[in-house]
Design an enzyme around this catalytic site. Structure first.
Site, PDB file in Angstrom:
ATOM      1  N   LYS B  94     -85.376   3.415 -10.806  1.00 55.60           N
ATOM      2  CA  LYS B  94     -85.896   2.500  -9.791  1.00 55.60           C
ATOM      3  C   LYS B  94     -84.870   1.491  -9.300  1.00 55.60           C
ATOM      4  O   LYS B  94     -84.921   1.054  -8.148  1.00 55.60           O
ATOM      5  CB  LYS B  94     -87.134   1.772 -10.329  1.00 55.60           C
ATOM      6  N   GLU B 116     -95.079  -3.523  -5.472  1.00 49.70           N
ATOM      7  CA  GLU B 116     -96.169  -2.993  -6.286  1.00 49.70           C
ATOM      8  C   GLU B 116     -95.519  -2.327  -7.486  1.00 49.70           C
ATOM      9  O   GLU B 116     -94.352  -1.958  -7.435  1.00 49.70           O
ATOM     10  CB  GLU B 116     -96.960  -1.955  -5.477  1.00 49.70           C
ATOM     11  N   SER B 383     -85.943  10.541 -15.593  1.00 51.51           N
ATOM     12  CA  SER B 383     -85.966   9.408 -14.659  1.00 51.51           C
ATOM     13  C   SER B 383     -86.062   8.050 -15.324  1.00 51.51           C
ATOM     14  O   SER B 383     -85.673   7.041 -14.751  1.00 51.51           O
ATOM     15  CB  SER B 383     -87.132   9.583 -13.686  1.00 51.51           C
TER      16      SER B 383
END
Lengths: 269, 402
Positions: B94, B116, B383
Site C-alpha cells: 500500500k 478508507e 502483498s
C-alpha cells in the site's frame, strides 16, 4: 416536454413558487408515502420527489441514510414503489419525480427503468451519481419517453460547466446549496443567493434549490431567486419521529410542516 | 485496429466499457483537478525522481524476489517465487501508492488527507505518508475491521492519524469507502481523498495502478536477471485489486505469462458468504465506477464475507473487469479455510507470516504448482505481512494465547 414543464409554466403564470417535498419511498411504509402524496395538494404542492432507497447513498447524510437502511431492511423493491406511485399519479394532480441511484437504473436496464417509471406516471428522474458526461444514454431514452432528466449544479461546478449542464438538463435545474451531503443546516452559505441569481441569467429553465433547506427563514431567503425549494431531511426526520403516532396524526404533522414552509414562499409575510 | 492492452483507460477513464465516473456533480471538479495534477506530475522528472528516491530509501525498494524452496518442494512441482511486498516499510504494497498520492497532495496545495481502510494496511500507509509530509490525516474504518485488525488501528493513531469508526452497514471496507466519499463531498476543495485501491471514479483506477506498477516492473527485471526469461505464471489476490493490478499491468502484453487473480471464496459460494466479485458478480455501478459488482436484482449491494478484511469488498477495479472480459487474466476464488491453511504452511515452511489477503494467492499458487513441472516458474505477489492477522488467526484456529 414532461408534466414538470406544465407545472412550472403554470406556477410562473401565477407568479408562484413551490416547495418540493422529498419523501423516502416506503418510510415508514408505502401506504404512508402514497397517502401523504395524495394529500400534498391541500398545502398547494404538486411536485413531489420520491427517494428510491439505495444501499450506498454517498450524497446523503445520516437522516436519509437511516431511512433508506430501515426501508431496505423491510425488503422494499423498485417495482413495489412504482406500483404505489401509479394510482396517486393517475388520480391526483401530483407530479412525481424519482431520485434514484444509477446503480439501480443500470441493474434494471435503462430502457426498462424509464418505461416502468413512465407507466407509473413518473415525470422526471434525478440520478445523483450520473454526471453530465455519463448521462447521454439515459438522456436519450428519457427524451423518447418524455421524462425529464434533471441534472445537478453545485457550488463546486465551474461556470462554463454549469452552462453546459443547464443546456442539457430538462424539467428543472437542481441547484445544490452547499458543498456537502444532504441534511438540515441552520445556516446556508451567504453566497448562495448570488450563485443562483447568476445561474438564473444563464437559463430560462426553472431552478430548484436543495440540500440543507429546513426552516421558513431559508425559504424566505431563497424564494426570490428560485422556482422551487426542495425539502428532504427535515421532512424525513419529522416523518421518522412521528412513526409511533396514529397514521392521520403523522400525516398531519408532515403536512403542517410543509404548510409553514409554503407560507414562507410568499413575499412580505 | 484494436487498442493495445497497455493503452487503457481512455480520457474518460474507460477500460473497454468499464470504469468512468459515476459520482455526484460535487466531486467532478475535484476529480478533474486530480486528473490534471496527476498527468502533469507524470510528465515532471522531478516528481518521478522524488518518488523513486522515497521508494528506494524510505520504503526499501526494490523488494526481493525470493525462492520459496521448502514450500516448492512440499508442492512437488513448479518453483514458487515470492515477490516480497511484505518487506516494504509498513509491511505491505500500500505504501507504493500512498507516497505517490501524498506527493500529489502537496503539489495540489492541499493540507488534509482522508482515506478508507479495510485491513488497515492502506490506513497505516496513508498515515505514514501523511506523517512524512506533515499532512493532516483522517482514516475511516469499519468497526468490525477495527476489531479484527486492532494492531493497525493503534499504529495509525501512533502515526498521528485520526481513525474514525464507521458503524453503518456491515461495518467493513465498503462502508468505510462510503463514509470517506461523504467526507470528500464536503471537504473536496481543501482535502485529498487518498483512495487505496484501483477502484472508484477516474482517475483513481489508473493512478493507483500506475503507482503500484513498480511491483510488476521490478518483478519483470528480476525475472530477466535471475532466469533470463519471464515467469510462466503470476498469482496475486484481488479485493479492490491494487497489488494484482500493479503486478499484472507490466506483463499484460506478454501473452506467454499466465496471470491468475484470486478472490475471497469465503465460507461458501452462496451470496453473502464470499467476496468473489469477478467470479460470481456481474457488471454494475458501485463507488463511482462501472465494474463487476455483487448486487441483487434491484441494484442493491449484497453483503459479503471474507476472513480477510482487505478482500471483504463487493466490488473490484474496472481494469480487472476489462481483463476478465477480454480473457487476459483468469480469476478464481480460494476459501477462508484454504487461506488459513496457506497462512500456516508458509509460516512453518519458510518462516514468513503472510497477510491473510496474500495467503489467498499463495493457496492458489500451491495448487497450481503441484500440477506443473519443476522448470516452470510461478511468482506470487506476497502483498503484505501477517502480523496484523496473528490474533484473528489464533482466534479462528482456537489457539491458546497464554
Amino acid at each position: 416536454m414532461s408534466a414538470i414543464d406544465g407545472v412550472f409554466a403554470q406556477l410562473r403564470r401565477e407568479g408562484q413558487k413551490t416547495i418540493v417535498p422529498f419523501l423516502v419511498a416506503g418510510d415508514p411504509d408505502l401506504e404512508f408515502t402514497a397517502e401523504l402524496m395524495r394529500r400534498l395538494p391541500e398545502v398547494g404542492i404538486r411536485l413531489c420527489e420520491i427517494g428510491i432507497p439505495y444501499s450506498d447513498p454517498i450524497a446523503d447524510g445520516p437522516v436519509i441514510q437511516a431511512a433508506y437502511t430501515r426501508t431496505l431492511e423491510r425488503g422494499i423493491t423498485v417495482r413495489a414503489i412504482l406500483e404505489a406511485i401509479r394510482p396517486v399519479a393517475e388520480q391526483t394532480p401530483i407530479t412525481p419525480i424519482t431520485m434514484v441511484s444509477y446503480a439501480i437504473v443500470y441493474r434494471h436496464g435503462l430502457q426498462q427503468y424509464v418505461q416502468e417509471a413512465k407507466r407509473a406516471g413518473v415525470a422526471g428522474l434525478i440520478v445523483p451519481d450520473l454526471p453530465l458526461e455519463e448521462s447521454p444514454p439515459l438522456a436519450q431514452l428519457c427524451q423518447q419517453e418524455q421524462i425529464s432528466l434533471i441534472q445537478l449544479i453545485t457550488p463546486t461546478t465551474p461556470k462554463e460547466r454549469a452552462k453546459r449542464i443547464a443546456d442539457q438538463t430538462t424539467g428543472f435545474i437542481y441547484y445544490v446549496s452547499v458543498v456537502g451531503i444532504t441534511g438540515e443546516r441552520n445556516q446556508l452559505p451567504p453566497e448562495l443567493v448570488d450563485n443562483v441569481a447568476w445561474l438564473r441569467e444563464q437559463t430560462n429553465l426553472p431552478i430548484c434549490i436543495g440540500f440543507g433547506i429546513s426552516q421558513p427563514e431559508h425559504v424566505r431567503m431563497l424564494a426570490p431567486v428560485a422556482d422551487g425549494l426542495i425539502v428532504g431531511s427535515a421532512l424525513v426526520r419529522r416523518i421518522a419521529e412521528a412513526k409511533d403516532q396514529p397514521r392521520p396524526k403523522a400525516i398531519q404533522t408532515a403536512l403542517e410542516f410543509l404548510r409553514q414552509l409554503t407560507a414562507a414562499l410568499k413575499p412580505n409575510k | 485496429m484494436s487498442v493495445r492492452l497497455r493503452d487503457v483507460p481512455d480520457k474518460r477513464g474507460r477500460f473497454g466499457p468499464f470504469g468512468g465516473r459515476f459520482v455526484p456533480e460535487t466531486l467532478i471538479h475535484a476529480l478533474e483537478e486530480l486528473t490534471e495534477a496527476y498527468e502533469a506530475a507524470v510528465q515532471d522528472p522531478s516528481f518521478q525522481a522524488e518518488l523513486e528516491g522515497l521508494l528506494r530509501q524510505y520504503v526499501g525498494r526494490p523488494s526481493p524476489l525470493y525462492f520459496a524452496e521448502r514450500l516448492s518442494r512440499r508442492c512437488g512441482g513448479a518453483q514458487i517465487w515470492l515477490k516480497r511486498e511484505d518487506l516494504n516499510h509498513t509491511g505491505a504494497h500500500k505504501i507504493n501508492n500512498t507516497l505517490g498520492q501524498a506527493l500529489l497532495t502537496v503539489r495540489m496545495g492541499k493540507r488534509r488527507v482522508i482515506a478508507e481502510t479495510g485491513a488497515g494496511q492502506h490506513g497505516v500507509a496513508t498515515a505514514t505518508a501523511c506523517a512524512r509530509f506533515g499532512l493532516e490525516c483522517v482514516v475511516y474504518m469499519g468497526e468490525e475491521d477495527m476489531r479484527r485488525q486492532r494492531p493497525n488501528v493503534l499504529n495509525m493513531q501512533l502515526l498521528g492519524a485520526e481513525v474514525r469508526p464507521v458503524r453503518s452497514g456491515a461495518r467493513t471496507l465498503r462502508d468505510a469507502i462510503n463514509e470517506a466519499l461523504r467526507d470528500w463531498m464536503t471537504s473536496c476543495p481543501t482535502t485529498h481523498y487518498c483512495l487505496g485501491s484501483v477502484v472508484g471514479p477516474h482517475p483513481f483506477p489508473k493512478m493507483v495502478r500506475d503507482f503500484q506498477s513498480v511491483i510488476g516492473r521490478e518483478t519483470r527485471a528480476q525475472c530477466l536477471e535471475l532466469f533470463g526469461r519471464l515467469p510462466d505464471l503470476i498469482v496475486a489476490c484481488v479485493g479492490g485489486g491494487s497489488n494484482s493490478a500493479g503486478m499484472f499491468y507490466p506483463f499484460i502484453e506478454d501473452q506467454q505469462v499466465a496471470l491468475v487473480g484470486v478472490e475471497a471464496g469465503g465460507r461458501s459460494y452462496r451470496p453473502g458468504d464470499h467476496a468473489a466479485t469477478l467470479c460470481f458478480g456481474r457488471p454494475g455501478i458501485l463507488h463511482g465506477a462501472f465494474s463487476y459488482v455483487l448486487q441483487d436484482d434491484d441494484g442493491q449491494t449484497l453483503p459479503v464475507h471474507s476472513v480477510s478484511a482487505g478482500l471483504d469488498y463487493p466490488g473490484t477495479g474496472p481494469e480487472h473487469s476489462y481483463w476478465k472480459e477480454i480473457g487476459r487474466v483468469r480469476y478464481t476464488a480460494v476459501s477462508d479455510q484454504e487461506a488459513l491453511e496457506a497462512f500456516q504452511t508458509l509460516a512453518r515452511d519458510e518462516g514468513i507470516l503472510p497477510a491473510l489477503e496474500s495467503a489467498h494467492a499463495l493457496a492458489e499458487a500451491m495448487r497450481l504448482a503441484a500440477q506443473r513441472p519443476s522448470e516452470q516458474i510461478i511468482v506470487v505477489c506476497l502483498s503484505g505481512r501477517g502480523d496484523k492477522d496473528a490474533a484473528e488467526v489464533a482466534r479462528l484456529l482456537r489457539l491458546e494465547i497464554p
